[in-house]
Design an enzyme around this catalytic site. Structure first.
Site, PDB file in Angstrom:
ATOM      1  N   ASP A  33       0.853  -1.187   0.000  1.00 41.61           N
ATOM      2  CA  ASP A  33       0.000   0.000   0.000  1.00 41.61           C
ATOM      3  C   ASP A  33       0.893   1.243   0.000  1.00 41.61           C
ATOM      4  O   ASP A  33       1.904   1.298   0.708  1.00 41.61           O
ATOM      5  CB  ASP A  33      -0.916  -0.001   1.240  1.00 41.61           C
ATOM      6  CG  ASP A  33      -2.055   0.987   1.103  1.00 41.61           C
ATOM      7  OD1 ASP A  33      -3.214   0.537   1.016  1.00 41.61           O
ATOM      8  OD2 ASP A  33      -1.790   2.214   1.080  1.00 41.61           O
ATOM      9  N   GLN A  98     -14.821   2.677   0.594  1.00 42.79           N
ATOM     10  CA  GLN A  98     -13.953   2.164  -0.474  1.00 42.79           C
ATOM     11  C   GLN A  98     -13.538   3.315  -1.385  1.00 42.79           C
ATOM     12  O   GLN A  98     -14.385   4.070  -1.877  1.00 42.79           O
ATOM     13  CB  GLN A  98     -14.686   1.094  -1.299  1.00 42.79           C
ATOM     14  CG  GLN A  98     -13.818   0.495  -2.401  1.00 42.79           C
ATOM     15  CD  GLN A  98     -14.553  -0.585  -3.216  1.00 42.79           C
ATOM     16  OE1 GLN A  98     -15.711  -0.898  -2.945  1.00 42.79           O
ATOM     17  NE2 GLN A  98     -13.870  -1.138  -4.202  1.00 42.79           N
ATOM     18  N   HIS A 104     -10.233  -5.301  -3.777  1.00 45.96           N
ATOM     19  CA  HIS A 104      -8.940  -5.560  -3.143  1.00 45.96           C
ATOM     20  C   HIS A 104      -9.112  -5.915  -1.685  1.00 45.96           C
ATOM     21  O   HIS A 104     -10.078  -5.521  -1.042  1.00 45.96           O
ATOM     22  CB  HIS A 104      -8.002  -4.354  -3.273  1.00 45.96           C
ATOM     23  CG  HIS A 104      -8.581  -3.078  -2.760  1.00 45.96           C
ATOM     24  ND1 HIS A 104      -9.470  -2.315  -3.493  1.00 45.96           N
ATOM     25  CD2 HIS A 104      -8.425  -2.426  -1.587  1.00 45.96           C
ATOM     26  CE1 HIS A 104      -9.815  -1.251  -2.792  1.00 45.96           C
ATOM     27  NE2 HIS A 104      -9.208  -1.293  -1.612  1.00 45.96           N
ATOM     28  N   HIS A 106      -7.008  -5.834   1.979  1.00 46.68           N
ATOM     29  CA  HIS A 106      -5.861  -5.314   2.732  1.00 46.68           C
ATOM     30  C   HIS A 106      -5.351  -6.419   3.653  1.00 46.68           C
ATOM     31  O   HIS A 106      -6.144  -7.026   4.390  1.00 46.68           O
ATOM     32  CB  HIS A 106      -6.271  -4.147   3.636  1.00 46.68           C
ATOM     33  CG  HIS A 106      -6.822  -2.954   2.929  1.00 46.68           C
ATOM     34  ND1 HIS A 106      -6.142  -1.755   2.857  1.00 46.68           N
ATOM     35  CD2 HIS A 106      -7.999  -2.746   2.280  1.00 46.68           C
ATOM     36  CE1 HIS A 106      -6.885  -0.860   2.204  1.00 46.68           C
ATOM     37  NE2 HIS A 106      -8.011  -1.437   1.851  1.00 46.68           N
TER      38      HIS A 106
HETATM   39  P1  5GP Z   1      -9.835   1.345   0.044  1.00 50.15           P
HETATM   40  O1  5GP Z   1     -10.358   1.490  -1.369  1.00 50.15           O
HETATM   41  O2  5GP Z   1     -10.020  -0.039   0.597  1.00 50.15           O
HETATM   42  O3  5GP Z   1     -10.392   2.371   0.958  1.00 50.15           O
HETATM   43  O4  5GP Z   1      -8.273   1.604   0.054  1.00 50.15           O
HETATM   44  C1  5GP Z   1      -7.492   1.830  -1.084  1.00 50.15           C
HETATM   45  C2  5GP Z   1      -6.052   1.737  -0.685  1.00 50.15           C
HETATM   46  O5  5GP Z   1      -5.266   1.914  -1.846  1.00 50.15           O
HETATM   47  C3  5GP Z   1      -5.606   2.787   0.346  1.00 50.15           C
HETATM   48  O6  5GP Z   1      -5.067   2.136   1.485  1.00 50.15           O
HETATM   49  C4  5GP Z   1      -4.534   3.600  -0.424  1.00 50.15           C
HETATM   50  O7  5GP Z   1      -3.452   3.985   0.392  1.00 50.15           O
HETATM   51  C5  5GP Z   1      -4.106   2.641  -1.516  1.00 50.15           C
HETATM   52  N1  5GP Z   1      -3.659   3.306  -2.739  1.00 50.15           N
HETATM   53  C6  5GP Z   1      -4.272   4.331  -3.390  1.00 50.15           C
HETATM   54  N2  5GP Z   1      -3.587   4.666  -4.500  1.00 50.15           N
HETATM   55  C7  5GP Z   1      -2.508   3.836  -4.553  1.00 50.15           C
HETATM   56  C8  5GP Z   1      -1.425   3.711  -5.482  1.00 50.15           C
HETATM   57  O8  5GP Z   1      -1.308   4.415  -6.476  1.00 50.15           O
HETATM   58  N3  5GP Z   1      -0.513   2.737  -5.208  1.00 50.15           N
HETATM   59  C9  5GP Z   1      -0.617   1.928  -4.113  1.00 50.15           C
HETATM   60  N4  5GP Z   1       0.351   1.021  -3.935  1.00 50.15           N
HETATM   61  N5  5GP Z   1      -1.623   2.029  -3.217  1.00 50.15           N
HETATM   62  C10 5GP Z   1      -2.572   2.970  -3.441  1.00 50.15           C
END
Ligand code: 5GP
Length: 123
Positions: A33, A98, A104, A106
């Site tokens: 992340d 989200q 995805h 975590h």
């Molecule tokens: P969620 O959609 O479950 O809330 O979380 C999305 C996750 O993707 C977050 O923890 C954020 O830090 C991660 N994230 C967002 N953009 C990028 C990116 O460009 N690269 C990576 N490696 N992680 C990302």
């Protein structure tokens, strides 16, 4: 919700944005992340385009779903997280906050995670 081909994880899968890959095979990609909330914070995604957990569970083949979650466990184990324990979370849709509309999971570990804290970890 229709799948958005321009979401950030789709761009990672196409190689348009770099990522720190932890594991990759023909159906799964795992990478660090970009804003880790715990010392180990890895995202695991299927390579096929699913919007969220709901989409994956409804439209994924049972074998595909089983393989994906087996890989999540294998990746956590390969990172040594099975020793101390770890958290697996998937945010599904608006109420869960989200952000990226490509399904995805975590994997978070490497330290004790506060009682009751959610996927975004230590908030
Ligand atoms: P969620 O959609 O479950 O809330 O979380 C999305 C996750 O993707 C977050 O923890 C954020 O830090 C991660 N994230 C967002 N953009 C990028 C990116 O460009 N690269 C990576 N490696 N992680 C990302």
């Amino acid at each position: 919700m229709a799948y958005d081909n321009d979401n950030i994880f789709a761009k990672i899968l196409r190689g348009e944005i770099p990522n720190a890959t932890v594991y990759e095979d023909e159906s799964v990609l795992a990478f660090n992340d970009i804003a880790p909330k715990t010392p180990v914070h890895v995202l695991v995604i299927p390579k096929r385009p699913y919007v969220d957990m709901d989409d994956f569970s409804v439209n994924g083949a049972p074998e595909e779903i089983g393989n994906f979650f087996a890989k999540v466990g294998e990746i956590a184990r390969s990172l040594g997280l099975h020793e101390g324990g770890y958290r697996v979370v998937s945010n599904n849709g608006a109420n869960a906050g989200q952000i990226v509309p490509h399904f995805h999971v975590h994997i978070m570990g490497g330290q004790k995670i506060r009682e009751g804290s959610m996927a975004r970890g230590m908030e």
